[in-house]
Design a protein around this motif. Structure first.
Motif, short mmCIF file in Angstrom:
data_model
loop_
_atom_site.label_atom_id
_atom_site.label_comp_id
_atom_site.label_asym_id
_atom_site.label_seq_id
_atom_site.Cartn_x
_atom_site.Cartn_y
_atom_site.Cartn_z
N ARG A 270 0.80 -1.22 0.00
CA ARG A 270 0.00 0.00 0.00
C ARG A 270 0.84 1.27 0.00
NH1 ARG A 270 -2.54 -0.20 6.13
NH2 ARG A 270 -0.55 -0.22 7.28
N ARG A 271 2.08 1.18 0.42
CA ARG A 271 2.94 2.36 0.46
C ARG A 271 3.58 2.65 -0.89
NH1 ARG A 271 6.27 2.25 6.22
NH2 ARG A 271 4.42 2.18 7.60
N HIS A 272 3.39 1.75 -1.85
CA HIS A 272 4.09 1.92 -3.12
C HIS A 272 3.16 1.95 -4.34
CE1 HIS A 272 8.17 1.64 -1.53
NE2 HIS A 272 7.70 0.75 -0.67
N VAL A 273 1.86 2.08 -4.12
CA VAL A 273 0.93 2.23 -5.25
C VAL A 273 0.37 3.64 -5.20
CG1 VAL A 273 -1.17 1.44 -6.35
CG2 VAL A 273 0.33 -0.22 -5.24
N HIS A 274 0.80 4.47 -6.14
CA HIS A 274 0.36 5.87 -6.20
C HIS A 274 -1.10 5.92 -6.64
CE1 HIS A 274 0.20 10.11 -7.34
NE2 HIS A 274 1.35 10.27 -6.69
N PRO A 275 -1.91 6.80 -6.05
CA PRO A 275 -3.32 6.92 -6.44
C PRO A 275 -3.52 7.20 -7.92
CG PRO A 275 -2.93 8.08 -4.38
CD PRO A 275 -1.59 7.67 -4.90
N ALA A 276 -2.49 7.74 -8.57
CA ALA A 276 -2.59 8.04 -10.00
C ALA A 276 -2.84 6.79 -10.83
CB ALA A 276 -1.32 8.73 -10.48
N GLY A 277 -2.57 5.62 -10.26
CA GLY A 277 -2.78 4.37 -11.00
C GLY A 277 -4.21 4.20 -11.48
N VAL A 278 -5.15 4.76 -10.74
CA VAL A 278 -6.56 4.61 -11.10
C VAL A 278 -6.88 5.33 -12.41
CG1 VAL A 278 -7.47 6.65 -9.92
CG2 VAL A 278 -8.89 4.60 -10.11
N LEU A 279 -6.03 6.26 -12.81
CA LEU A 279 -6.25 6.99 -14.06
C LEU A 279 -6.20 6.08 -15.28
CD1 LEU A 279 -4.10 10.20 -13.38
CD2 LEU A 279 -6.60 9.94 -13.21
N GLY A 280 -5.66 4.89 -15.10
CA GLY A 280 -5.61 3.95 -16.21
C GLY A 280 -6.98 3.59 -16.75
N VAL A 281 -8.02 3.80 -15.94
CA VAL A 281 -9.37 3.47 -16.37
C VAL A 281 -9.79 4.34 -17.55
CG1 VAL A 281 -10.65 5.11 -14.92
CG2 VAL A 281 -11.65 2.86 -15.45
N ALA A 282 -9.08 5.44 -17.78
CA ALA A 282 -9.38 6.33 -18.91
C ALA A 282 -9.13 5.65 -20.25
CB ALA A 282 -8.54 7.60 -18.81
N TYR A 283 -8.53 4.46 -20.22
CA TYR A 283 -8.31 3.69 -21.45
C TYR A 283 -9.62 3.12 -21.99
CZ TYR A 283 -6.32 0.06 -24.52
OH TYR A 283 -6.01 -0.74 -25.60
N ALA A 284 -10.66 3.13 -21.18
CA ALA A 284 -11.94 2.50 -21.54
C ALA A 284 -12.46 2.86 -22.93
CB ALA A 284 -12.99 2.82 -20.46
N PRO A 285 -12.42 4.12 -23.36
CA PRO A 285 -12.95 4.47 -24.70
C PRO A 285 -12.28 3.75 -25.85
CG PRO A 285 -12.71 6.44 -23.35
CD PRO A 285 -12.03 5.33 -22.61
N MET A 286 -11.12 3.12 -25.60
CA MET A 286 -10.48 2.37 -26.68
C MET A 286 -11.33 1.19 -27.13
SD MET A 286 -7.71 3.81 -27.65
CE MET A 286 -6.87 2.52 -28.56
N ALA A 287 -12.30 0.82 -26.32
CA ALA A 287 -13.23 -0.24 -26.72
C ALA A 287 -14.04 0.19 -27.92
CB ALA A 287 -14.15 -0.60 -25.55
N LEU A 288 -14.18 1.51 -28.11
CA LEU A 288 -14.91 2.05 -29.26
C LEU A 288 -14.01 2.18 -30.48
CD1 LEU A 288 -16.81 4.92 -27.40
CD2 LEU A 288 -17.77 2.72 -28.12
N VAL A 289 -12.70 2.19 -30.24
CA VAL A 289 -11.74 2.44 -31.31
C VAL A 289 -11.22 1.15 -31.92
CG1 VAL A 289 -9.52 3.50 -31.87
CG2 VAL A 289 -11.06 4.61 -30.23
N LEU A 290 -10.84 0.21 -31.07
CA LEU A 290 -10.28 -1.04 -31.55
C LEU A 290 -11.38 -1.93 -32.13
CD1 LEU A 290 -7.72 -1.88 -28.72
CD2 LEU A 290 -7.34 -0.63 -30.84
N ASN A 291 -11.07 -2.56 -33.24
CA ASN A 291 -12.07 -3.38 -33.92
C ASN A 291 -12.00 -4.83 -33.43
OD1 ASN A 291 -14.01 -4.32 -35.71
ND2 ASN A 291 -12.53 -4.55 -37.40
N ALA A 292 -12.78 -5.12 -32.37
CA ALA A 292 -12.90 -6.47 -31.82
C ALA A 292 -11.56 -7.20 -31.73
CB ALA A 292 -13.88 -7.29 -32.66
N PRO A 293 -10.66 -6.72 -30.90
CA PRO A 293 -9.37 -7.41 -30.76
C PRO A 293 -9.55 -8.82 -30.20
CG PRO A 293 -9.70 -5.85 -28.97
CD PRO A 293 -10.81 -5.61 -29.94
N SER A 294 -8.64 -9.69 -30.55
CA SER A 294 -8.71 -11.08 -30.11
C SER A 294 -7.30 -11.57 -29.80
CB SER A 294 -9.33 -11.96 -31.19
OG SER A 294 -8.49 -11.99 -32.34
N VAL A 295 -7.19 -12.79 -29.30
CA VAL A 295 -5.88 -13.36 -29.03
C VAL A 295 -5.06 -13.43 -30.31
CG1 VAL A 295 -4.65 -15.43 -28.26
CG2 VAL A 295 -6.69 -14.65 -27.02
#
Length: 311
Positions: free
Chosen positions: A230-255
């Motif tokens: 807990r002493r080494h995870v900066h709160p800024a990590g939650v900003l990664g959720v801003a990647y969510a709109p990429m679901a509208l950009v990427l065309n059905a990615p798969s393995v």
């Protein structure tokens, strides 16, 4: 997986060594650490060893067919040798025995490992022998390093056998199942494990599994080293959720079509650099790493939620 093999092997072997191994401490690059940490690191390196078989594909790129891209040709060539003999549970046991025996008896270990290479040559010809030779040389180097640091032959066998055996199971979500009992042609699992009919969900499962085992390995290591997460995870990590709109950009990615997804989600980890000063210390490196992983985890979660709503 890319690095999940190593983190999973580290976590499992370190926990086992902590429970059943000696209580002594060893010197690792001038730092005294628990025996379990060194055993775990050895297992992580051994777990990465089977992928040395991609060297065959790298050499094949120089014979690039007309009209083919280097990327496509590399993966086509990889399919010829990747996840075969070096990913075998049979080889994992035999090679680990050879590595362990080489600690007290160099020539005895060499004899066992020569037999492993000969077995690969008998079933895979010159190329098979060449790939297995790289595998054996890499294993011998790891064994020498582990023994020099202070691991016993018994610990080296355990770290090697578990690391090598863990590797093929972690490949089941991302490609053609490994040849578990090579050189014998025994089919254990007929195809890639795909729990969903939707290919993007299967990619999210595979990527999420990779993230989960990385967290597992890191948590085990941090716990053994006495470092509080807990002493080494900066709160800024939650900003990664801003990647969510990429679901509208990427065309059905798969393995099978994950390059853009992986190539765009991994840079989100740069959030880990938030507020870091120019001169780094060990503590700051831990903070950067954990915050970066937290950001990527948040990005994965955000993408998954967004994709669920739009699909």
């Amino acid at each position: 997986m890319f690095v999940g093999h190593a983190f999973l092997a580290f976590g499992i072997v370190a926990l086992l060594a902590r429970r059943f191994g000696p209580a002594e401490r060893l010197s690792l690059r001038g730092v005294t650490v628990q025996y379990a940490v060194v055993a775990g690191l050895a297992a992580a390196l051994f777990a990465s060893l089977p992928d040395v078989d991609v060297a065959h594909a790298a050499f094949q790129v120089v014979t690039l067919p007309e009209g083919a891209t280097a990327f496509d040709h590399f993966w086509t060539a990889t399919g010829e040798r990747h996840r075969t003999t070096t990913h075998s549970l049979v080889v994992a046991v035999l090679a680990s025995a050879g590595f362990a025996v080489s600690v007290p008896n160099r020539w005895g270990g060499a004899a066992v490992l020569f037999g492993v290479v000969a077995l690969a040559a008998f079933t895979g010809g010159v190329v098979g022998a060449g790939v297995m030779t790289l595998f054996v040389v890499g294993g011998v180097a790891l064994t020498a390093l582990a023994a020099r640091i202070g691991l016993s032959a018994r610990s080296i066998f355990g770290a090697s056998a578990l690391g090598l055996a863990i590797h093929p199971f972690t490949d089941l979500l991302t490609g053609v199942p490994p040849s578990f009992f090579a050189p014998w042609d025994v089919t254990v699992i007929g195809g890639r494990v795909e729990p969903f009919t939707d290919a993007t969900y299967n990619l999210l499962v595979a990527f999420g599994t990779e993230i989960a085992v990385i967290w597992f390995g890191l948590l085990v290591g941090l716990t053994l080293l006495g470092i509080e997460l807990r002493r080494h995870v900066h709160p800024a990590g939650v900003l990664g959720v801003a990647y969510a709109p990429m679901a509208l950009v990427l065309n059905a990615p798969s393995v099978d079509n994950a390059a853009l997804f992986v190539g765009t989600i991994l840079p989100v980890g740069a959030i880990g650099l938030v507020g870091v000063k120019r001169q780094l210390t060990g503590a700051r490196v831990v903070t950067i790493t954990l915050t970066a992983l937290a950001a990527i985890t948040a990005a994965w979660f955000g993408f998954g939620v967004a994709y669920t709503f739009i699909s």
